[in-house]
Design a protein around this motif. Structure first.
Motif, PDB file in Angstrom:
ATOM      1  N   LEU A 151       0.820  -1.220   0.000  1.00 23.66           N
ATOM      2  CA  LEU A 151       0.000   0.000   0.000  1.00 23.66           C
ATOM      3  C   LEU A 151       0.851   1.268   0.000  1.00 23.66           C
ATOM      4  O   LEU A 151       0.322   2.365  -0.054  1.00 23.66           O
ATOM      5  N   GLY A 152       2.167   1.098   0.130  1.00 20.56           N
ATOM      6  CA  GLY A 152       3.059   2.244   0.102  1.00 20.56           C
ATOM      7  C   GLY A 152       3.608   2.656   1.451  1.00 20.56           C
ATOM      8  O   GLY A 152       4.329   3.653   1.550  1.00 20.56           O
ATOM      9  N   LEU A 153       3.294   1.918   2.515  1.00 18.67           N
ATOM     10  CA  LEU A 153       3.846   2.250   3.832  1.00 18.67           C
ATOM     11  C   LEU A 153       5.300   1.781   3.878  1.00 18.67           C
ATOM     12  O   LEU A 153       5.620   0.682   3.428  1.00 18.67           O
ATOM     13  N   ASP A 154       6.167   2.611   4.415  1.00 18.55           N
ATOM     14  CA  ASP A 154       7.605   2.337   4.451  1.00 18.55           C
ATOM     15  C   ASP A 154       7.890   1.127   5.344  1.00 18.55           C
ATOM     16  O   ASP A 154       7.722   1.215   6.568  1.00 18.55           O
ATOM     17  N   PRO A 155       8.342   0.011   4.773  1.00 23.18           N
ATOM     18  CA  PRO A 155       8.587  -1.171   5.602  1.00 23.18           C
ATOM     19  C   PRO A 155       9.677  -0.967   6.648  1.00 23.18           C
ATOM     20  O   PRO A 155       9.673  -1.643   7.678  1.00 23.18           O
ATOM     21  N   ALA A 156      10.577  -0.020   6.410  1.00 23.26           N
ATOM     22  CA  ALA A 156      11.630   0.246   7.396  1.00 23.26           C
ATOM     23  C   ALA A 156      11.068   0.905   8.654  1.00 23.26           C
ATOM     24  O   ALA A 156      11.703   0.864   9.707  1.00 23.26           O
ATOM     25  N   ASP A 157       9.889   1.515   8.553  1.00 27.19           N
ATOM     26  CA  ASP A 157       9.289   2.200   9.697  1.00 27.19           C
ATOM     27  C   ASP A 157       8.096   1.442  10.274  1.00 27.19           C
ATOM     28  O   ASP A 157       7.450   1.915  11.195  1.00 27.19           O
ATOM     29  N   ARG A 158       7.807   0.271   9.725  1.00 24.94           N
ATOM     30  CA  ARG A 158       6.700  -0.525  10.240  1.00 24.94           C
ATOM     31  C   ARG A 158       7.246  -1.579  11.192  1.00 24.94           C
ATOM     32  O   ARG A 158       8.345  -2.102  11.017  1.00 24.94           O
ATOM     33  N   VAL A 159       6.476  -1.905  12.201  1.00 27.88           N
ATOM     34  CA  VAL A 159       6.903  -2.863  13.207  1.00 27.88           C
ATOM     35  C   VAL A 159       5.698  -3.678  13.663  1.00 27.88           C
ATOM     36  O   VAL A 159       4.572  -3.175  13.685  1.00 27.88           O
ATOM     37  N   ALA A 160       5.953  -4.939  13.989  1.00 23.13           N
ATOM     38  CA  ALA A 160       4.943  -5.787  14.604  1.00 23.13           C
ATOM     39  C   ALA A 160       5.218  -5.804  16.095  1.00 23.13           C
ATOM     40  O   ALA A 160       6.387  -5.890  16.522  1.00 23.13           O
ATOM     41  N   MET A 161       4.168  -5.718  16.899  1.00 23.51           N
ATOM     42  CA  MET A 161       4.307  -5.680  18.347  1.00 23.51           C
ATOM     43  C   MET A 161       3.354  -6.686  18.980  1.00 23.51           C
ATOM     44  O   MET A 161       2.341  -7.056  18.390  1.00 23.51           O
ATOM     45  N   ARG A 162       3.681  -7.092  20.202  1.00 26.70           N
ATOM     46  CA  ARG A 162       2.883  -8.086  20.940  1.00 26.70           C
ATOM     47  C   ARG A 162       2.782  -7.700  22.395  1.00 26.70           C
ATOM     48  O   ARG A 162       3.754  -7.223  22.996  1.00 26.70           O
ATOM     49  N   ARG A 163       1.602  -7.938  22.963  1.00 23.66           N
ATOM     50  CA  ARG A 163       1.353  -7.719  24.394  1.00 23.66           C
ATOM     51  C   ARG A 163       0.770  -9.011  24.962  1.00 23.66           C
ATOM     52  O   ARG A 163      -0.374  -9.365  24.644  1.00 23.66           O
ATOM     53  N   PRO A 164       1.543  -9.728  25.786  1.00 27.88           N
ATOM     54  CA  PRO A 164       1.011 -10.969  26.356  1.00 27.88           C
ATOM     55  C   PRO A 164      -0.161 -10.681  27.301  1.00 27.88           C
ATOM     56  O   PRO A 164      -0.241  -9.624  27.912  1.00 27.88           O
ATOM     57  N   LEU A 165      -1.041 -11.662  27.418  1.00 27.21           N
ATOM     58  CA  LEU A 165      -2.229 -11.491  28.262  1.00 27.21           C
ATOM     59  C   LEU A 165      -2.167 -12.308  29.550  1.00 27.21           C
ATOM     60  O   LEU A 165      -3.131 -12.304  30.307  1.00 27.21           O
ATOM     61  N   ALA A 166      -1.081 -13.004  29.773  1.00 25.66           N
ATOM     62  CA  ALA A 166      -0.988 -13.856  30.966  1.00 25.66           C
ATOM     63  C   ALA A 166      -0.902 -13.041  32.235  1.00 25.66           C
ATOM     64  O   ALA A 166      -0.470 -11.977  32.337  1.00 25.66           O
TER      65      ALA A 166
END
Length: 169
Positions: free
Chosen positions: A154-169
């Motif tokens: 879609l044109g979003l800069d992959p160098a500035d995109r990040v995947a994040m996670r928040r555990p629920l335990a």
């Protein structure tokens, strides 16, 4: 503020909030992001029907923020979180994330995930303060990798995109 599952008649208001919440991106030189269209009505209606469109409402039960959640690789993925700019910086987004976390835990899901901009202050750094951790390349699941690839298309800069996670335990 309180949170609840959105009603079918709130989809149009959710779209309005998403468009309005894009304005701050224009102020930091990201007009292309600010001008992106909101999620389609069909997507929002499907999320609402599945109980995965959550809203934060004011004392008069007016929608002021929303979160769209989908299931990705066995986790509750926050596809979109938007707060009406008139209600920004009041903890509403954090409260809505906590609401989504409670819903996800009740569904037996292990974590919340999302993809976001690493460098935008109200994105990556904000989510880190809300308990999310940036995933390393090896930790990015196939579903998240697919979402990041779609965002790049879609044109979003992959160098500035990040995947994040928040555990629920």
């Amino acid at each position: 503020m309180r949170s609840r599952t959105a009603r079918a008649d709130e989809v149009t208001e959710v779209q309005r909030i998403e468009v309005a919440s894009g304005a701050p991106f224009r102020e930091i030189g990201m007009a292309d992001v600010a001008d992106m269209p909101p999620l389609p009505r069909e997507v929002l209606a499907a999320a609402q029907g599945a109980g995965r469109l959550r809203v934060a409402v004011d004392a008069a039960d007016r929608t002021v923020a929303f979160a769209v959640v989908e299931l990705v690789d066995g986790c509750a993925h926050v596809q979109q979180l938007s707060v009406d700019p008139a209600y920004a910086r009041r903890g509403i987004g954090r409260g809505l994330l906590d609401d989504v976390a409670g819903w996800a835990a009740g569904e037996g899901l292990p974590a919340l995930t999302l993809t976001t901009f690493r460098s935008v202050p109200w994105n990556g750094p904000y989510y880190a303060r809300c308990g999310f951790r940036e995933l390393t390349g090896a930790e990015v699941t196939p579903g998240l990798a697919g979402l990041l690839a779609a965002e790049a298309a879609l044109g979003l800069d992959p160098a500035d995109r990040v995947a994040m996670r928040r555990p629920l335990a």
